[in-house]
Design a protein around this motif. Structure first.
Motif, PDB file in Angstrom:
ATOM      1  N   ARG A 162     -41.408  -0.473 -13.019  1.00  0.00           N
ATOM      2  CA  ARG A 162     -42.717  -0.797 -13.581  1.00  0.00           C
ATOM      3  C   ARG A 162     -43.808   0.167 -13.113  1.00  0.00           C
ATOM      4  NH1 ARG A 162     -41.336  -6.109 -12.133  1.00  0.00           N
ATOM      5  NH2 ARG A 162     -42.992  -6.202 -10.556  1.00  0.00           N
ATOM      6  N   LEU A 163     -43.633   0.734 -11.939  1.00  0.00           N
ATOM      7  CA  LEU A 163     -44.648   1.647 -11.418  1.00  0.00           C
ATOM      8  C   LEU A 163     -44.672   2.977 -12.169  1.00  0.00           C
ATOM      9  CD1 LEU A 163     -44.275   1.080  -7.563  1.00  0.00           C
ATOM     10  CD2 LEU A 163     -45.982   0.109  -9.120  1.00  0.00           C
ATOM     11  N   ASP A 164     -43.553   3.366 -12.762  1.00  0.00           N
ATOM     12  CA  ASP A 164     -43.481   4.600 -13.561  1.00  0.00           C
ATOM     13  C   ASP A 164     -44.045   5.792 -12.775  1.00  0.00           C
ATOM     14  OD1 ASP A 164     -42.984   6.255 -15.753  1.00  0.00           O
ATOM     15  OD2 ASP A 164     -44.937   5.842 -16.666  1.00  0.00           O
ATOM     16  N   LEU A 165     -43.487   6.028 -11.601  1.00  0.00           N
ATOM     17  CA  LEU A 165     -43.996   7.096 -10.738  1.00  0.00           C
ATOM     18  C   LEU A 165     -43.736   8.465 -11.356  1.00  0.00           C
ATOM     19  CD1 LEU A 165     -42.907   5.765  -7.234  1.00  0.00           C
ATOM     20  CD2 LEU A 165     -45.053   5.390  -8.458  1.00  0.00           C
ATOM     21  N   ARG A 166     -44.733   9.332 -11.273  1.00  0.00           N
ATOM     22  CA  ARG A 166     -44.645  10.668 -11.879  1.00  0.00           C
ATOM     23  C   ARG A 166     -44.565  11.785 -10.842  1.00  0.00           C
ATOM     24  NH1 ARG A 166     -46.684   9.986 -17.132  1.00  0.00           N
ATOM     25  NH2 ARG A 166     -46.125   7.856 -17.766  1.00  0.00           N
ATOM     26  N   ASN A 167     -45.128  11.557  -9.667  1.00  0.00           N
ATOM     27  CA  ASN A 167     -45.187  12.628  -8.673  1.00  0.00           C
ATOM     28  C   ASN A 167     -43.789  12.944  -8.150  1.00  0.00           C
ATOM     29  OD1 ASN A 167     -45.599  13.793  -5.777  1.00  0.00           O
ATOM     30  ND2 ASN A 167     -47.588  13.985  -6.771  1.00  0.00           N
ATOM     31  N   ARG A 168     -43.460  14.191  -8.069  1.00  0.00           N
ATOM     32  CA  ARG A 168     -42.148  14.606  -7.592  1.00  0.00           C
ATOM     33  C   ARG A 168     -42.224  15.403  -6.285  1.00  0.00           C
ATOM     34  NH1 ARG A 168     -41.071  10.971 -10.121  1.00  0.00           N
ATOM     35  NH2 ARG A 168     -39.651  10.766 -11.878  1.00  0.00           N
ATOM     36  N   ARG A 169     -43.376  15.373  -5.650  1.00  0.00           N
ATOM     37  CA  ARG A 169     -43.537  16.092  -4.391  1.00  0.00           C
ATOM     38  C   ARG A 169     -43.949  15.119  -3.297  1.00  0.00           C
ATOM     39  NH1 ARG A 169     -43.614  21.672  -5.412  1.00  0.00           N
ATOM     40  NH2 ARG A 169     -43.177  21.824  -3.180  1.00  0.00           N
ATOM     41  N   PHE A 170     -44.830  15.534  -2.419  1.00  0.00           N
ATOM     42  CA  PHE A 170     -45.199  14.706  -1.275  1.00  0.00           C
ATOM     43  C   PHE A 170     -46.153  13.571  -1.629  1.00  0.00           C
ATOM     44  CE2 PHE A 170     -44.353  18.912   0.793  1.00  0.00           C
ATOM     45  CZ  PHE A 170     -43.166  18.536   1.395  1.00  0.00           C
ATOM     46  N   GLY A 171     -46.649  13.545  -2.860  1.00  0.00           N
ATOM     47  CA  GLY A 171     -47.552  12.473  -3.270  1.00  0.00           C
ATOM     48  C   GLY A 171     -46.844  11.213  -3.722  1.00  0.00           C
ATOM     49  N   ARG A 179     -50.367   2.512  -7.186  1.00  0.00           N
ATOM     50  CA  ARG A 179     -49.976   1.846  -8.433  1.00  0.00           C
ATOM     51  C   ARG A 179     -49.527   0.409  -8.183  1.00  0.00           C
ATOM     52  NH1 ARG A 179     -47.421   6.116 -12.796  1.00  0.00           N
ATOM     53  NH2 ARG A 179     -49.116   7.642 -12.625  1.00  0.00           N
ATOM     54  N   ALA A 180     -48.844   0.169  -7.069  1.00  0.00           N
ATOM     55  CA  ALA A 180     -48.448  -1.204  -6.757  1.00  0.00           C
ATOM     56  C   ALA A 180     -49.680  -2.075  -6.570  1.00  0.00           C
ATOM     57  CB  ALA A 180     -47.586  -1.219  -5.503  1.00  0.00           C
ATOM     58  N   HIS A 181     -50.679  -1.559  -5.894  1.00  0.00           N
ATOM     59  CA  HIS A 181     -51.914  -2.319  -5.693  1.00  0.00           C
ATOM     60  C   HIS A 181     -52.623  -2.561  -7.017  1.00  0.00           C
ATOM     61  CE1 HIS A 181     -55.667  -3.645  -3.826  1.00  0.00           C
ATOM     62  NE2 HIS A 181     -56.290  -2.818  -4.637  1.00  0.00           N
ATOM     63  N   ARG A 182     -52.718  -1.550  -7.845  1.00  0.00           N
ATOM     64  CA  ARG A 182     -53.444  -1.675  -9.113  1.00  0.00           C
ATOM     65  C   ARG A 182     -52.735  -2.603 -10.083  1.00  0.00           C
ATOM     66  NH1 ARG A 182     -55.430   4.096 -11.250  1.00  0.00           N
ATOM     67  NH2 ARG A 182     -56.611   2.729 -12.617  1.00  0.00           N
ATOM     68  N   GLN A 183     -51.418  -2.709  -9.960  1.00  0.00           N
ATOM     69  CA  GLN A 183     -50.672  -3.612 -10.834  1.00  0.00           C
ATOM     70  C   GLN A 183     -50.618  -5.035 -10.289  1.00  0.00           C
ATOM     71  OE1 GLN A 183     -46.867  -2.285 -12.285  1.00  0.00           O
ATOM     72  NE2 GLN A 183     -47.573  -0.198 -12.661  1.00  0.00           N
ATOM     73  N   GLY A 184     -51.223  -5.274  -9.163  1.00  0.00           N
ATOM     74  CA  GLY A 184     -51.240  -6.619  -8.595  1.00  0.00           C
ATOM     75  C   GLY A 184     -49.955  -7.043  -7.937  1.00  0.00           C
ATOM     76  N   MET A 185     -49.111  -6.084  -7.564  1.00  0.00           N
ATOM     77  CA  MET A 185     -47.884  -6.437  -6.865  1.00  0.00           C
ATOM     78  C   MET A 185     -48.211  -6.928  -5.456  1.00  0.00           C
ATOM     79  SD  MET A 185     -45.150  -3.455  -7.866  1.00  0.00           S
ATOM     80  CE  MET A 185     -44.644  -3.201  -9.582  1.00  0.00           C
ATOM     81  N   THR A 186     -47.326  -7.734  -4.919  1.00  0.00           N
ATOM     82  CA  THR A 186     -47.475  -8.181  -3.546  1.00  0.00           C
ATOM     83  C   THR A 186     -46.896  -7.122  -2.622  1.00  0.00           C
ATOM     84  OG1 THR A 186     -47.294 -10.497  -4.209  1.00  0.00           O
ATOM     85  CG2 THR A 186     -46.949  -9.984  -1.882  1.00  0.00           C
ATOM     86  N   VAL A 187     -47.771  -6.489  -1.866  1.00  0.00           N
ATOM     87  CA  VAL A 187     -47.364  -5.417  -0.961  1.00  0.00           C
ATOM     88  C   VAL A 187     -47.721  -5.826   0.460  1.00  0.00           C
ATOM     89  CG1 VAL A 187     -47.551  -2.968  -0.416  1.00  0.00           C
ATOM     90  CG2 VAL A 187     -47.901  -3.741  -2.780  1.00  0.00           C
TER      91      VAL A 187
END
Length: 230
Positions: A162-171, A179-187
């Motif tokens: 669901r996070l659909d991560l795009r960064n492929r380096r150190f980010g 993205r987890a925070h913005r999507q309201g996931m429990t972190v």
């Protein structure tokens, strides 16, 4: 296996053969799958990993996020554990990260080196300053309260998708947290102890080039996420 969930440990490596030889025997015997992602090693890391029973997959694109994504893509486990191949993360503390995800009380658990105990020399000054700056920016920009960008983390496969991560380096780590925070996931963060790498010198904190590149990608990712509208 933790309950009905299958668990995979994903370990990105670049020339970590001596560390892998010490780290892999420490892995808990209840881990269902150990995936070592070879990010272009030339020191026999892949052979060491295979000898010790790990599944080895290549990451065709160089980069930390690329290696993590490649490992997640081939795993069929329900829960994914990410940890570094240099031996700084403690496999014997893995359960404290996994259990909240298994219990359904967290979607993402981050092992915080800041909240735990660190061996002298395990985190360089530039790492501590970079972590503090990134966490301060996330708090100011999104009210996301993190203490660390630690690599030792656990997430459900469905949540990662669901996070659909795009960064492929150190980010990759900071993108996941934003993205987890913005999507309201429990972190949640749990304290983990952090030791000096088991062998050799860090390719990131051990060189000026590595520090600059890591900082560039982390701060650049924060800027990119700030510009996102969704």
């Amino acid at each position: 296996m933790r309950g009905a969930d299958r668990v995979a440990a994903i370990i990105p490596v670049l020339n970590e053969a001596p560390s892998l030889a010490l780290l892999l025997p420490e892995m808990p015997d209840w881990i269902d799958e150990i995936i070592v992602v070879d990010n272009g090693s030339t020191d026999g890391s892949a052979a060491v990993a295979r000898t010790l029973g790990a599944r080895v997959v290549p990451a065709t694109l160089r980069g930390y996020g690329s290696a993590c994504a490649a490992g997640a893509a081939v795993s069929t486990a329900d829960i994914l554990v990410f940890l570094d191949g240099d031996g700084s993360d403690r496999p014997d503390q893995m359960a404290r990260l996994i259990d909240p995800v298994v219990a359904g009380t967290a979607d993402l658990v981050i092992g915080s080196r800041v909240l735990g105990t660190r061996e002298a020399g395990s985190l360089s000054l530039q790492q501590r300053l970079g972590n503090a700056l990134a966490c301060w920016l996330m708090r100011r920009l999104w009210r996301a309260r993190y203490t660390d960008l630690g690599p030792f983390r656990v997430i459900r496969r469905a949540a990662l998708a669901r996070l659909d991560l795009r960064n492929r380096r150190f980010g990759w780590t900071v993108e996941m947290q934003i993205r987890a925070h913005r999507q309201g996931m429990t972190v949640i963060e749990v304290p983990v102890d952090y030791r000096r790498r088991l062998h050799g010198v860090s390719k990131i904190s051990g060189t000026v080039r590595g520090v600059v590149l890591a900082g560039w990608h982390i701060l650049g990712t924060i800027v990119i996420e700030l510009g996102r509208r969704d």
